[in-house]
Design a protein around this motif. Structure first.
Motif, PDB file in Angstrom:
ATOM      1  N   VAL A  94       0.844  -1.202   0.000  1.00  0.00           N
ATOM      2  CA  VAL A  94       0.000   0.000   0.000  1.00  0.00           C
ATOM      3  C   VAL A  94       0.875   1.246   0.000  1.00  0.00           C
ATOM      4  CG1 VAL A  94      -1.560   1.353   1.445  1.00  0.00           C
ATOM      5  CG2 VAL A  94      -2.051  -1.050   0.993  1.00  0.00           C
ATOM      6  N   LEU A  95       1.971   1.218   0.771  1.00  0.00           N
ATOM      7  CA  LEU A  95       2.886   2.361   0.781  1.00  0.00           C
ATOM      8  C   LEU A  95       3.520   2.567  -0.596  1.00  0.00           C
ATOM      9  CD1 LEU A  95       4.691   1.783   4.214  1.00  0.00           C
ATOM     10  CD2 LEU A  95       2.915   3.469   3.688  1.00  0.00           C
ATOM     11  N   VAL A  96       3.920   1.439  -1.247  1.00  0.00           N
ATOM     12  CA  VAL A  96       4.511   1.540  -2.580  1.00  0.00           C
ATOM     13  C   VAL A  96       3.510   2.134  -3.563  1.00  0.00           C
ATOM     14  CG1 VAL A  96       5.409   0.213  -4.523  1.00  0.00           C
ATOM     15  CG2 VAL A  96       6.145  -0.330  -2.202  1.00  0.00           C
ATOM     16  N   LEU A  97       2.274   1.615  -3.537  1.00  0.00           N
ATOM     17  CA  LEU A  97       1.256   2.099  -4.472  1.00  0.00           C
ATOM     18  C   LEU A  97       0.912   3.560  -4.212  1.00  0.00           C
ATOM     19  CD1 LEU A  97      -1.124  -1.007  -4.499  1.00  0.00           C
ATOM     20  CD2 LEU A  97       0.400  -0.265  -6.328  1.00  0.00           C
ATOM     21  N   LEU A 144       1.229   8.802  -6.191  1.00  0.00           N
ATOM     22  CA  LEU A 144       1.466  10.222  -5.945  1.00  0.00           C
ATOM     23  C   LEU A 144       2.547  10.756  -6.877  1.00  0.00           C
ATOM     24  CD1 LEU A 144       0.531  12.504  -4.072  1.00  0.00           C
ATOM     25  CD2 LEU A 144       2.388  11.883  -2.519  1.00  0.00           C
ATOM     26  N   SER A 145       3.605   9.964  -7.091  1.00  0.00           N
ATOM     27  CA  SER A 145       4.658  10.382  -8.014  1.00  0.00           C
ATOM     28  C   SER A 145       4.105  10.561  -9.422  1.00  0.00           C
ATOM     29  CB  SER A 145       5.784   9.342  -7.999  1.00  0.00           C
ATOM     30  OG  SER A 145       6.774   9.640  -8.959  1.00  0.00           O
ATOM     31  N   GLY A 146       3.228   9.615  -9.837  1.00  0.00           N
ATOM     32  CA  GLY A 146       2.623   9.744 -11.161  1.00  0.00           C
ATOM     33  C   GLY A 146       1.762  10.980 -11.294  1.00  0.00           C
ATOM     34  N   LEU A 147       0.982  11.297 -10.253  1.00  0.00           N
ATOM     35  CA  LEU A 147       0.140  12.494 -10.303  1.00  0.00           C
ATOM     36  C   LEU A 147       0.987  13.767 -10.302  1.00  0.00           C
ATOM     37  CD1 LEU A 147      -2.729  11.433  -7.863  1.00  0.00           C
ATOM     38  CD2 LEU A 147      -2.773  11.505 -10.366  1.00  0.00           C
ATOM     39  N   PHE A 148       2.067  13.751  -9.510  1.00  0.00           N
ATOM     40  CA  PHE A 148       2.991  14.895  -9.538  1.00  0.00           C
ATOM     41  C   PHE A 148       3.564  15.085 -10.943  1.00  0.00           C
ATOM     42  CE2 PHE A 148       3.945  14.616  -4.760  1.00  0.00           C
ATOM     43  CZ  PHE A 148       3.074  15.660  -4.491  1.00  0.00           C
ATOM     44  N   LEU A 169       6.271  20.764  -7.114  1.00  0.00           N
ATOM     45  CA  LEU A 169       5.840  19.499  -7.738  1.00  0.00           C
ATOM     46  C   LEU A 169       7.027  18.597  -8.052  1.00  0.00           C
ATOM     47  CD1 LEU A 169       3.083  20.845 -10.161  1.00  0.00           C
ATOM     48  CD2 LEU A 169       2.734  19.412  -8.127  1.00  0.00           C
ATOM     49  N   VAL A 170       8.119  19.180  -8.564  1.00  0.00           N
ATOM     50  CA  VAL A 170       9.307  18.376  -8.874  1.00  0.00           C
ATOM     51  C   VAL A 170       9.880  17.769  -7.601  1.00  0.00           C
ATOM     52  CG1 VAL A 170      11.694  18.496  -9.668  1.00  0.00           C
ATOM     53  CG2 VAL A 170       9.888  19.594 -10.986  1.00  0.00           C
ATOM     54  N   THR A 171       9.934  18.580  -6.526  1.00  0.00           N
ATOM     55  CA  THR A 171      10.436  18.053  -5.249  1.00  0.00           C
ATOM     56  C   THR A 171       9.549  16.913  -4.753  1.00  0.00           C
ATOM     57  OG1 THR A 171      11.330  20.227  -4.663  1.00  0.00           O
ATOM     58  CG2 THR A 171      11.014  18.638  -2.872  1.00  0.00           C
ATOM     59  N   GLY A 172       8.238  17.109  -4.842  1.00  0.00           N
ATOM     60  CA  GLY A 172       7.315  16.056  -4.418  1.00  0.00           C
ATOM     61  C   GLY A 172       7.446  14.807  -5.259  1.00  0.00           C
ATOM     62  N   LYS A 173       7.624  14.984  -6.579  1.00  0.00           N
ATOM     63  CA  LYS A 173       7.768  13.827  -7.455  1.00  0.00           C
ATOM     64  C   LYS A 173       9.022  13.043  -7.118  1.00  0.00           C
ATOM     65  CE  LYS A 173       9.041  12.516 -12.131  1.00  0.00           C
ATOM     66  NZ  LYS A 173       8.521  11.151 -11.964  1.00  0.00           N
ATOM     67  N   VAL A 174      10.152  13.737  -6.951  1.00  0.00           N
ATOM     68  CA  VAL A 174      11.413  13.053  -6.639  1.00  0.00           C
ATOM     69  C   VAL A 174      11.320  12.314  -5.306  1.00  0.00           C
ATOM     70  CG1 VAL A 174      13.854  13.389  -6.119  1.00  0.00           C
ATOM     71  CG2 VAL A 174      12.804  14.621  -8.026  1.00  0.00           C
ATOM     72  N   ALA A 220      -3.121   8.429 -16.330  1.00  0.00           N
ATOM     73  CA  ALA A 220      -4.459   8.922 -15.999  1.00  0.00           C
ATOM     74  C   ALA A 220      -4.445  10.419 -15.734  1.00  0.00           C
ATOM     75  CB  ALA A 220      -4.989   8.171 -14.779  1.00  0.00           C
ATOM     76  N   GLY A 221      -3.420  10.897 -15.007  1.00  0.00           N
ATOM     77  CA  GLY A 221      -3.338  12.328 -14.717  1.00  0.00           C
ATOM     78  C   GLY A 221      -3.185  13.155 -15.988  1.00  0.00           C
ATOM     79  N   CYS A 222      -2.331  12.679 -16.891  1.00  0.00           N
ATOM     80  CA  CYS A 222      -2.165  13.395 -18.162  1.00  0.00           C
ATOM     81  C   CYS A 222      -3.446  13.332 -18.992  1.00  0.00           C
ATOM     82  CB  CYS A 222      -0.990  12.809 -18.939  1.00  0.00           C
ATOM     83  SG  CYS A 222       0.631  13.246 -18.266  1.00  0.00           S
ATOM     84  N   GLY A 223      -4.154  12.195 -18.892  1.00  0.00           N
ATOM     85  CA  GLY A 223      -5.417  12.082 -19.615  1.00  0.00           C
ATOM     86  C   GLY A 223      -6.435  13.089 -19.137  1.00  0.00           C
ATOM     87  N   VAL A 224      -6.513  13.279 -17.817  1.00  0.00           N
ATOM     88  CA  VAL A 224      -7.429  14.289 -17.265  1.00  0.00           C
ATOM     89  C   VAL A 224      -7.031  15.686 -17.745  1.00  0.00           C
ATOM     90  CG1 VAL A 224      -8.216  15.386 -15.133  1.00  0.00           C
ATOM     91  CG2 VAL A 224      -8.032  12.888 -15.269  1.00  0.00           C
ATOM     92  N   TYR A 225      -5.733  15.933 -17.789  1.00  0.00           N
ATOM     93  CA  TYR A 225      -5.264  17.247 -18.254  1.00  0.00           C
ATOM     94  C   TYR A 225      -5.613  17.460 -19.724  1.00  0.00           C
ATOM     95  CZ  TYR A 225      -1.967  20.866 -19.717  1.00  0.00           C
ATOM     96  OH  TYR A 225      -1.406  21.992 -20.258  1.00  0.00           O
TER      97      TYR A 225
END
Length: 593
Positions: free
Chosen positions: A54-57, A62-66, A95-100, A174-179
């Motif tokens: 669950v932590l990995v997912l 979250l990284s994907g959404l960032f 966002l970059v910091t959160g993604k990394v 999915a995030g890019c699709g919404v955008y």
């Protein structure tokens, strides 16, 4: 993240592996439907580690959404409005910091999940093996079991490891699709339609690779078989150059050629699917640049956003596509595991055998076989063989020799007696209690055995290892192994000894187990006359005097007088039983070896 979401991801990844029932012509392999049992086993594996998973997912998603948000911010930075530059710059940095950070945490937890899963699957399989039927394992073959423990475990874990990556990359898509939907609903529907057509084409191509992957798994098992022959038969190969040449150039080469062919076939189909996807992907970008402006009123910012998003999605899309072969191999590996009767869904308590739920072994039981029959079914060009019906009784303190020619059924008799085989007909009783499937594991705990094809463990693996350290020196002296081997902390100092000395160490292990019944299958076959005398005239009478029931398979007729009975087997039947002590006393013999 709820566990049900983990199940959905597992099912989605498994379905994408592809179901096939066709024959793959180039590798000549039939494929069969792999269904709900394999899917359930993957779900079980994921459920066992759902905390870290669950932590990995969560971190991966979250990284994907960032990442998707970074695309949107970059596109706005390319077309900034008044007063937004500072805000967009700060947003980009955050966002970059959160993604990394999210990606780092996801990868760290993913490595932990993978290592935990390797250990979990391997230990579960080992427990299932020691709790399985010997006959089932013999049918499967040592090479198949070895392939399962080495190759299939890695394939299952690799497939399970793909699920978090699918979540991360799926979240990014999915995030890019919404955008893109927010930029232009019409253009998004066009992109979705072309993508669906491309996915259908890839799915068709991937289905063709599945049977080749399955054939590759079978070929790998046959290759391991040849490798085992190479190491086990090296003496025979060194003694005959022509045999060595033919074995390496024909048997090993044929196995490797089949493995190579099937791997190439699988890779070619996967490469075709990947090339199809890449071609369609770049075609889609071209359509966005050339066709969409002619039919859709897209402002430059939206057009740039579509192109930039599609380029940004290339890596996650290739990652998703690249996970399909791993998922397919994992599904095949689980099917192989379950074919051996070692499903990951089995309760680990059952895998440890049922001995723990049974009473302790009876101290001095009488064992009786009543009308026992066991049959080997015909296989290939080998004829079947039937042992029995047999009636046999052994009492505490009794020493019985089992004799007969090769193929008479002696070893099969011992496997039935010790509970390693289940009789096809008839009943085995211990102390008057019938032996059934429910108490067979408990029944086996009454025996200590040294089989003709014994395995010598470095560890004694007995309950009271401290007791073993105290008394082991006496047994080493009896077996004349003092100075060659010592025992410390329940382990032999070495097992690199001659064959006869190794067999004596196996005998020592059996002594230390101190079970009510002892079985020795051709133990003295490779001992010199001196040690044969020690075995028959000292060790066996000592066990008998301690009330142990003893069954010995032997051809040493000069020592028959030591036993209480001699039972002769011929063609699977007991044809003669006699008391050698009476005969020996009647003849006035004094032979003692």
């Amino acid at each position: 993240m709820p566990p049900s979401f983990v199940a959905v991801l597992a099912r989605l990844a498994w379905r994408l592996g592809g179901f096939v029932t066709n024959r793959h012509e180039s590798c000549g392999q039939d494929t069969t439907m792999i269904g709900s049992s394999s899917l359930g086993s993957l779900h079980t594996l994921l459920r066992r580690h759902r905390g870290v998973l669950v932590l990995v997912l969560a971190a991966g998603g979250l990284s994907g959404l960032f990442s998707a948000a970074v695309v949107a911010v970059i596109n706005r930075l390319l077309h900034p409005h008044d007063g937004q530059l500072v805000l967009l710059t700060a947003g980009f940095a955050g966002l970059v910091t959160g993604k990394v950070a999210a990606n780092l945490l996801s990868q760290l937890w993913l490595v932990r999940f993978a290592q935990d899963a390797v250990m979990d699957v391997t230990m579960s399989l080992c427990r299932r093996i020691v709790g399985s039927s010997l006959r089932a394992l013999e049918r499967a073959g040592a090479d198949e079991v070895f392939t399962t423990l080495t190759d299939d475990v890695g394939s299952v874990v690799w497939a399970a490891q793909c699920v978090p990556n699918l979540a991360m990359n799926g979240a990014m898509v999915a995030g890019c699709g919404v955008y893109l939907l927010w930029l232009s609903p019409g253009a998004f529907l066009g992109v979705a339609g072309i993508t669906a057509a491309g996915a259908a084409g890839y799915y068709w191509l991937h289905r063709k690779s599945f049977s080749a992957i399955r054939a590759s798994r079978d070929a790998k098992s046959r290759t391991f078989q040849q490798f085992r022959g190479l190491t086990s038969g090296v003496k025979e190969l060194l003694m005959n150059a022509e045999r060595a040449r033919r074995f390496v150039e024909r048997d090993v080469r044929d196995a490797m050629a089949t493995l190579r062919r099937c791997n190439l076939t699988a890779f070619q189909h996967h490469l075709a699917g990947e090339s199809w996807t890449q071609s369609l992907y770049y075609l889609l970008i071209g359509i966005i640049l050339v066709v969409f402006p002619s039919f859709l009123a897209l402002p430059p910012e939206s057009l740039t956003g579509f192109v930039f998003a599609m380029l940004y999605l290339m890596n996650p899309v290739w990652s998703i596509i690249g996970s399909f072969p791993a998922v397919s191999r994992g599904r095949i590996a689980l099917a192989r595991i379950e074919a051996l009767g070692m499903s990951l869904e089995a309760n680990e308590a059952d895998s440890k055998g049922m001995a723990s739920s049974q009473p302790a072994a009876a101290p001095y039981p009488m064992i009786a076989m009543e009308g026992v029959t066991f049959a080997y079914e015909p296989t290939g060009d080998q004829q079947g063989f039937t042992l029995g019906p047999l009636d046999f009784v052994i009492r505490p303190g009794e020493l019985v020799f089992i004799v007969g020619g090769n193929g008479s059924g002696k070893s099969t008799f011992v496997k039935l007696l010790t509970g390693l085989y289940r009789p096809d007909r008839g009943t085995v009783r211990i102390g008057g209690v019938p032996v059934t499937d429910e108490n067979r594991a408990w029944y086996r705990q009454h025996f200590s055995a040294v089989f003709s094809d014994y395995h010598l463990f470095e560890g004694l693996h007995i309950a009271d290892s401290h007791m073993a350290d105290e008394v082991v020196q006496q047994y080493l002296n009896w077996l004349e192994l003092e100075g060659k081997v010592t025992v410390a902390d329940g382990r032999f100092s070495t097992v690199n000894l001659s064959q006869g000395q190794r067999r004596r160490l196996a005998l020592l292990t059996a002594y230390l187990e101190d079970r009510p019944v002892y079985v020795f299958d051709e133990w003295a076959a490779d001992q010199d006359p001196h040690y044969k005398g020690v075995f028959y005239n000292r060790l066996l009478p000592d066990l008998s005097a301690r009330g142990k029931a003893i069954v010995v398979i032997t051809h040493d007729d000069r020592y028959y007088h030591v036993g209480d009975r001699v039972v002769k087997l011929e063609d699977g039947r007991i044809v003669k039983t006699w008391s050698p002590r009476i005969v020996h006393a009647h003849l006035g013999g004094s032979e003692s070896g």
